[in-house]
Design an enzyme around this catalytic site. Structure first.
Site, short mmCIF file in Angstrom:
data_model
loop_
_atom_site.label_atom_id
_atom_site.label_comp_id
_atom_site.label_asym_id
_atom_site.label_seq_id
_atom_site.Cartn_x
_atom_site.Cartn_y
_atom_site.Cartn_z
N GLY A 78 0.58 1.85 -7.37
CA GLY A 78 0.08 0.55 -7.85
C GLY A 78 -1.29 0.72 -8.48
O GLY A 78 -1.70 1.84 -8.81
N ASN A 79 -1.99 -0.37 -8.68
CA ASN A 79 -3.37 -0.28 -9.18
C ASN A 79 -4.19 -1.44 -8.63
O ASN A 79 -3.67 -2.29 -7.90
CB ASN A 79 -3.39 -0.23 -10.71
CG ASN A 79 -2.77 -1.46 -11.33
OD1 ASN A 79 -3.27 -2.56 -11.16
ND2 ASN A 79 -1.65 -1.29 -12.04
#
Ligand code: C5P
Length: 403
Positions: free
Chosen positions: A208-209
Site C-alpha cells: 500500500g502507500n
C-alpha cells in the site's frame, strides 16, 4: 446571490448578539428572507422586538407560542431553510449542537435542518481555545457544517485574543460565496478517485502507500457543494463523506479502481484523479498466508498496474475535462508537464514533497496548477479544503467556458 434565499438565523447568549441585528439588515438588504430563532439567554442580550422589526418576521424562541399555544414546527423550519446561520454561537450552543442536546428551539431546529449550516463562534479566548470547544467544533466540521472562524482582537473581557465573532459583512460574504459556488458545477457530473490502493500479497498482507484520501474527499465535498453530482471511487481510507450528492464506490486494488472508473467515466463531464494508485501488483498473490519458517528470502514478482489516468485520457471526449495530480520530489514542473501530456490531461495539480505541509497525510497542501496551454498558478500553503476550492474553481471555469 442571496435574493429569495430563506435563512434561519440562530442567535445565542453572547455579547456579540447585537451584531446579529446588522447581519439581519445585511441579509434583508440583499433580498434574503430571515427567520430568527433565539435561545432563552440570547434574549437577555438583544430583544426579540428589534429582531422581528428588522427581519419582518416574528422571532421564534419557544416550542409553543405564548400567545395562542400553537406549535412552532422546527421540522417545517428546517425544510424551509436554504441555509442556517448560528451567529453568535456560544461555547454552550456549540456543545449542544455537537452532542444533540436539543433542549431549546435553536438546537432542535439545527437537528431538523437539511440545509447547510454555518456557525460563527463568539466567546472569550480561553473558552475558544479550550479542547472541549475545539473538539466540539471539529465534530461540527465532521458533520459538514462550516465554521466561520472568529477574529483576533479585543474581547468583552478586555482581554485580547481569538474569539471575537467575525464581522457581519464578512459573515454575509461567506453565505454569498456559498450560494455563488452552488451554481459553479450545477448539473455537472464529476468522477473523483481518492486514497491509496492495496495490492494483495497473501490473504493478510498487501502493498500500500501513505495516502490518507483527505485531498480526494475534500475535492468530492467541494464539487458537491458547487452543485455537482459526484462519484467518489476510493481505496481503503478511514474517512466519511457528508454531502448527499456524493456516491461513494469503495474499491481495494488498482484493478478494481480501474474497472469502476472505466464504467463511470463515459457518464461524467469531468474526472479528477487524486488517488495514489500502486504502480505494481503481484503477478500471483498467495492463496494462503506466506509462512516465514518456510520461505527464507522472499521474492515478490510484480507486474505493472494499469495507468487509470492514461487510459481515461485515451477515451476522453472533447467535452470532457480530465484532471490529474503529480506528487514529485525533483524537477517538479518538468515531470508534471510531461505527465499532463502523456496522460492527455487538461490540467495537473502539482505538489512537491520538498514543501513542508504538502502531500500525504497532512491536512494542508501547497500546490501549483499547470494548464495545457502552459499557464501556471502557484498557490500558498492552504488547508486541503481550500486547495479543493481552488481546483474546483479552475474546473468550473474550463467547463463553463465550453458551453
Ligand atoms: O504517474 P503518476 O503516478 O505520478 O501520475 C499521477 C496521476 O496519475 C494522478 O492523477 C494519479 O491519480 C494518476 N494515476 C492513475 N493510475 C495509475 C497511476 C497514477 O490514475 N496507475
Amino acid at each position: 446571490m442571496l435574493k429569495g434565499k430563506h435563512i434561519i438565523l440562530g442567535i445565542t447568549g453572547s455579547i456579540a448578539a447585537y451584531k446579529a441585528a446588522y447581519i439581519i439588515r445585511g441579509l434583508v438588504k440583499k433580498g434574503a428572507e430571515v427567520q430568527v430563532v433565539i435561545t432563552p439567554s440570547g434574549k437577555e442580550f438583544i430583544t426579540p422586538i428589534t429582531l422581528s422589526a428588522l427581519s419582518s418576521n416574528p422571532v421564534i424562541s419557544d416550542f409553543f407560542s405564548n400567545r395562542d399555544g400553537t406549535w412552532h414546527s422546527h421540522v417545517d423550519l428546517g425544510l424551509w431553510a436554504d441555509a442556517m446561520l448560528v451567529a453568535p454561537a456560544t461555547a454552550s450552543t456549540i456543545g449542544k449542537m455537537a452532542n444533540g442536546i436539543a433542549d431549546n428551539m435553536l438546537v432542535t431546529t439545527y437537528l431538523s435542518c437539511k440545509a447547510p449550516v454555518f456557525v460563527a463562534p463568539a466567546m472569550d479566548l480561553d473558552m475558544f481555545a479550550h479542547p472541549t470547544t475545539q473538539q466540539n467544533l471539529e465534530r461540527l466540521r465532521s458533520f459538514g457544517n462550516q465554521i466561520i472562524e472568529p477574529a483576533t482582537g479585543e474581547l468583552a473581557s478586555h482581554l485580547v485574543g481569538k474569539g471575537r465573532m467575525e464581522e457581519p459583512d464578512k459573515i454575509i460574504a461567506v453565505l454569498e460565496d456559498f450560494f455563488e459556488r452552488g451554481t459553479l458545477l450545477k448539473g455537472r457530473k464529476v468522477l473523483i478517485t481518492a486514497g491509496p490502493t492495496y495490492e494483495k500479497i497473501d490473504p493478510v498482507r498487501f502493498i500500500g502507500n501513505y495516502s490518507s484520501g483527505k485531498m480526494g474527499f475534500a475535492l468530492a465535498e467541494a464539487c458537491a457543494v458547487s452543485g455537482a453530482e459526484v462519484a467518489l471511487v476510493t481505496g481503503p481510507v478511514s474517512l466519511q463523506i457528508h454531502h448527499p450528492n456524493i456516491r461513494r464506490v469503495d474499491v481495494e486494488s488498482a484493478a478494481e479502481m480501474h474497472q469502476a472508473c472505466q464504467e463511470i467515466f463515459p457518464t461524467v463531464d469531468a474526472a479528477i484523479l487524486c488517488a495514489a494508485v500502486a504502480d505494481y501488483r503481484l503477478d500471483n498473490p498467495a492463496k494462503e498466508k506466506i509462512k516465514r519458517e518456510k520461505s527464507g528470502d522472499l521474492l515478490l514478482h510484480l507486474i505493472p498496474n494499469p495507468d487509470i489516468a492514461a487510459s481515461l485520457g485515451k477515451v476522453k471526449k472533447d467535452n470532457q475535462v480530465l484532471v490529474g495530480f503529480a506528487l514529485e520530489t525533483n524537477d517538479e514542473f518538468q515531470h508534471a508537464a510531461e505527465k499532463m501530456e502523456r496522460k492527455n490531461l487538461d490540467f495537473i495539480v502539482l505538489n512537491s514533497l520538498r514543501d513542508t505541509g504538502a502531500g500525504f497525510r497532512c491536512n494542508t497542501n501547497k500546490v501549483s496548477i499547470l494548464m495545457k496551454n502552459g499557464e501556471r498558478t502557484d498557490y500558498p500553503l492552504k488547508s486541503k479544503q481550500e486547495v479543493a476550492d481552488d481546483i474546483v474553481k479552475q474546473l468550473g471555469s474550463i467547463l463553463n467556458a465550453r458551453i
